[in-house]
Design a protein around this motif. Sequence first.
Motif, PDB file in Angstrom:
ATOM      1  N   UNK A  80      59.460  43.175  60.402  1.00 53.52           N
ATOM      2  CA  UNK A  80      59.488  42.045  59.468  1.00 53.52           C
ATOM      3  C   UNK A  80      60.193  40.870  60.131  1.00 53.52           C
ATOM      4  N   UNK A  81      59.455  39.786  60.365  1.00 51.29           N
ATOM      5  CA  UNK A  81      59.987  38.669  61.129  1.00 51.29           C
ATOM      6  C   UNK A  81      60.745  37.649  60.296  1.00 51.29           C
ATOM      7  N   UNK A  82      60.406  37.559  59.022  1.00 52.20           N
ATOM      8  CA  UNK A  82      60.971  36.505  58.177  1.00 52.20           C
ATOM      9  C   UNK A  82      62.218  36.957  57.428  1.00 52.20           C
ATOM     10  N   UNK A  83      62.931  35.980  56.896  1.00 49.46           N
ATOM     11  CA  UNK A  83      64.133  36.284  56.115  1.00 49.46           C
ATOM     12  C   UNK A  83      63.795  36.654  54.679  1.00 49.46           C
ATOM     13  N   UNK A  84      62.519  36.483  54.319  1.00 45.96           N
ATOM     14  CA  UNK A  84      62.052  36.813  52.971  1.00 45.96           C
ATOM     15  C   UNK A  84      60.770  37.623  53.116  1.00 45.96           C
ATOM     16  N   UNK A  85      60.834  38.890  52.756  1.00 43.39           N
ATOM     17  CA  UNK A  85      59.691  39.779  52.979  1.00 43.39           C
ATOM     18  C   UNK A  85      58.549  39.477  52.025  1.00 43.39           C
ATOM     19  N   UNK A  86      57.325  39.547  52.543  1.00 40.62           N
ATOM     20  CA  UNK A  86      56.145  39.339  51.722  1.00 40.62           C
ATOM     21  C   UNK A  86      55.838  40.549  50.858  1.00 40.62           C
ATOM     22  N   UNK A  87      54.931  40.356  49.898  1.00 38.83           N
ATOM     23  CA  UNK A  87      54.597  41.408  48.940  1.00 38.83           C
ATOM     24  C   UNK A  87      54.069  42.656  49.637  1.00 38.83           C
ATOM     25  N   UNK A  88      53.171  42.458  50.607  1.00 31.36           N
ATOM     26  CA  UNK A  88      52.557  43.615  51.277  1.00 31.36           C
ATOM     27  C   UNK A  88      53.594  44.446  52.016  1.00 31.36           C
ATOM     28  N   UNK A  89      54.472  43.777  52.761  1.00 29.50           N
ATOM     29  CA  UNK A  89      55.484  44.524  53.513  1.00 29.50           C
ATOM     30  C   UNK A  89      56.489  45.213  52.593  1.00 29.50           C
ATOM     31  N   UNK A  90      56.826  44.570  51.472  1.00 30.50           N
ATOM     32  CA  UNK A  90      57.745  45.208  50.516  1.00 30.50           C
ATOM     33  C   UNK A  90      57.137  46.512  49.997  1.00 30.50           C
ATOM     34  N   UNK A  91      55.854  46.467  49.713  1.00 30.87           N
ATOM     35  CA  UNK A  91      55.147  47.637  49.200  1.00 30.87           C
ATOM     36  C   UNK A  91      55.045  48.723  50.272  1.00 30.87           C
ATOM     37  N   UNK A  92      54.673  48.321  51.485  1.00 38.37           N
ATOM     38  CA  UNK A  92      54.522  49.279  52.583  1.00 38.37           C
ATOM     39  C   UNK A  92      55.861  49.841  53.043  1.00 38.37           C
ATOM     40  N   UNK A 103      60.830  53.226  59.668  1.00 37.40           N
ATOM     41  CA  UNK A 103      61.860  52.278  60.086  1.00 37.40           C
ATOM     42  C   UNK A 103      61.353  50.865  59.843  1.00 37.40           C
ATOM     43  N   UNK A 104      62.265  49.966  59.470  1.00 35.88           N
ATOM     44  CA  UNK A 104      61.923  48.559  59.248  1.00 35.88           C
ATOM     45  C   UNK A 104      62.860  47.716  60.097  1.00 35.88           C
ATOM     46  N   UNK A 105      62.307  47.088  61.118  1.00 33.21           N
ATOM     47  CA  UNK A 105      63.099  46.273  62.035  1.00 33.21           C
ATOM     48  C   UNK A 105      63.068  44.826  61.568  1.00 33.21           C
ATOM     49  N   UNK A 106      64.241  44.240  61.367  1.00 31.20           N
ATOM     50  CA  UNK A 106      64.343  42.903  60.785  1.00 31.20           C
ATOM     51  C   UNK A 106      65.144  41.977  61.694  1.00 31.20           C
ATOM     52  N   UNK A 107      65.037  40.673  61.377  1.00 33.28           N
ATOM     53  CA  UNK A 107      65.714  39.662  62.193  1.00 33.28           C
ATOM     54  C   UNK A 107      66.845  38.970  61.457  1.00 33.28           C
ATOM     55  N   UNK A 108      66.922  39.193  60.148  1.00 30.24           N
ATOM     56  CA  UNK A 108      67.924  38.505  59.328  1.00 30.24           C
ATOM     57  C   UNK A 108      68.719  39.529  58.520  1.00 30.24           C
ATOM     58  N   UNK A 109      69.950  39.161  58.193  1.00 28.87           N
ATOM     59  CA  UNK A 109      70.765  40.024  57.333  1.00 28.87           C
ATOM     60  C   UNK A 109      70.304  39.871  55.877  1.00 28.87           C
ATOM     61  N   UNK A 110      70.772  40.757  55.013  1.00 25.46           N
ATOM     62  CA  UNK A 110      70.448  40.671  53.594  1.00 25.46           C
ATOM     63  C   UNK A 110      69.074  41.191  53.215  1.00 25.46           C
ATOM     64  N   UNK A 111      68.425  41.952  54.092  1.00 31.50           N
ATOM     65  CA  UNK A 111      67.059  42.403  53.819  1.00 31.50           C
ATOM     66  C   UNK A 111      66.992  43.639  52.919  1.00 31.50           C
ATOM     67  N   UNK A 112      68.152  44.177  52.525  1.00 32.25           N
ATOM     68  CA  UNK A 112      68.144  45.336  51.624  1.00 32.25           C
ATOM     69  C   UNK A 112      67.668  44.960  50.228  1.00 32.25           C
ATOM     70  N   UNK A 113      67.537  43.677  49.940  1.00 33.69           N
ATOM     71  CA  UNK A 113      66.957  43.265  48.651  1.00 33.69           C
ATOM     72  C   UNK A 113      65.454  43.519  48.619  1.00 33.69           C
ATOM     73  N   UNK A 114      64.854  43.749  49.790  1.00 35.36           N
ATOM     74  CA  UNK A 114      63.414  43.976  49.877  1.00 35.36           C
ATOM     75  C   UNK A 114      63.051  45.399  50.291  1.00 35.36           C
ATOM     76  N   UNK A 115      63.932  46.034  51.084  1.00 32.48           N
ATOM     77  CA  UNK A 115      63.601  47.323  51.675  1.00 32.48           C
ATOM     78  C   UNK A 115      64.722  48.329  51.442  1.00 32.48           C
ATOM     79  N   UNK A 116      64.406  49.632  51.510  1.00 34.54           N
ATOM     80  CA  UNK A 116      65.464  50.648  51.430  1.00 34.54           C
ATOM     81  C   UNK A 116      66.476  50.449  52.555  1.00 34.54           C
TER      82      UNK A 116
END
Length: 365
Positions: free
Chosen positions: A124-136, A142-155
């Motif tokens: 996930x490249x963005x700081x705000x996850x899209x609907x499809x990625x949130x669902x998937x 594993x979900x590799x992210x670039x920004x902090x605070x992504x637990x609002x979108x992913x486990x």
Amino acid sequence: MAKRIIISGGGTGGHIFPAIAIANALKRIDPSTEILFVGALGRMEMERIPAAGYTIVGLDIRGFQRKSLLKNLALPFQVISSLMKARSVIRDFKPDAAVGVGGYASGPLLYMAGMMKVPYLIQEQNSYAGITNKWLGKNAKKICVAFSGMSQFFPADKIMITGNPIRKEAVDIAGKREEGLRSFGLSLDKKTILVTGGSLGARTLNECMLKGIDQFIQEDVQLIWQTGKYYYTSILASVGDKLPVNVCIVEFLDRMDLAYAAADVIISRAGAGTIVELYVVKKPVILVPSPNVAEDHQTKNALALTIKNAAIMITDSKASEELINAAISLVKNEQICMEMSKKIGGMALPDADEQIAKEVLLIAG
């Protein structure tokens, strides 16, 4: 035994460059790794991926068309067709793991991978996850992210902060300032602003530069202006035959490293891939987020920097009034430039491709 990995997604350089970087890292770690890309027919990945030396299969899929509801009538059939094609690709290739980098093809491929018990990783490249990625994300290993605070979108237990993979050749700017300025025909003794709206260009940035070109000349500030292919011809016509010596107008930047090296200040859109490159080049930047992206991703990306005073953000709607003055003011304030450079550089995670590749091989078993 060689691992077999599918990498899916594309649509823009912001998805394609990270995908290629991950593939290259996989090959560096284990040259025997077999890699297949899955993209969307008619999108730029169908050309860029083979040019990078990899095989790609295309799905007949596109996104929801907000401006023309009629164009969406075929979408359900395309989704079903893409799911069936994805199933066929997975069955034939027999991957040990799949990777999704975003873009139209990523959804059908990862969904079908999950259905067929193929472990998958989301980048996930963005700081705000899209609907499809949130669902998937619910079924991702594993979900590799670039920004902090992504637990609002992913486990939270699946998240790993790696940063976004970058084009290492694009950010290799050390000792190249003089070469960069000379390559654009510019003076070594003047402040220089780089304006880039991506490979296709950004209308707002181009209109602002056209409007402010005389002001740059009056302030004796140089301009490297990348217009994008849609706007290049019309902008040259608007500027006319007498192109100022302080201004270099190009359609596309083949050597991004030289452009970054030459710049004292950068004006850019706020795509996730671009932002990660800006972290590494450590130049003061003014971000003008595009308002035409899903879920306003670019504004959220830019805000992740501005809250740390690592960048200046000007909204697209205010750019016409504010951008030129803000750019000139910034490039002439060396103290602020130094402070911003330090802060944005502190956000860099330059080895994302290696970290993500290792995680992919880990989930591949």
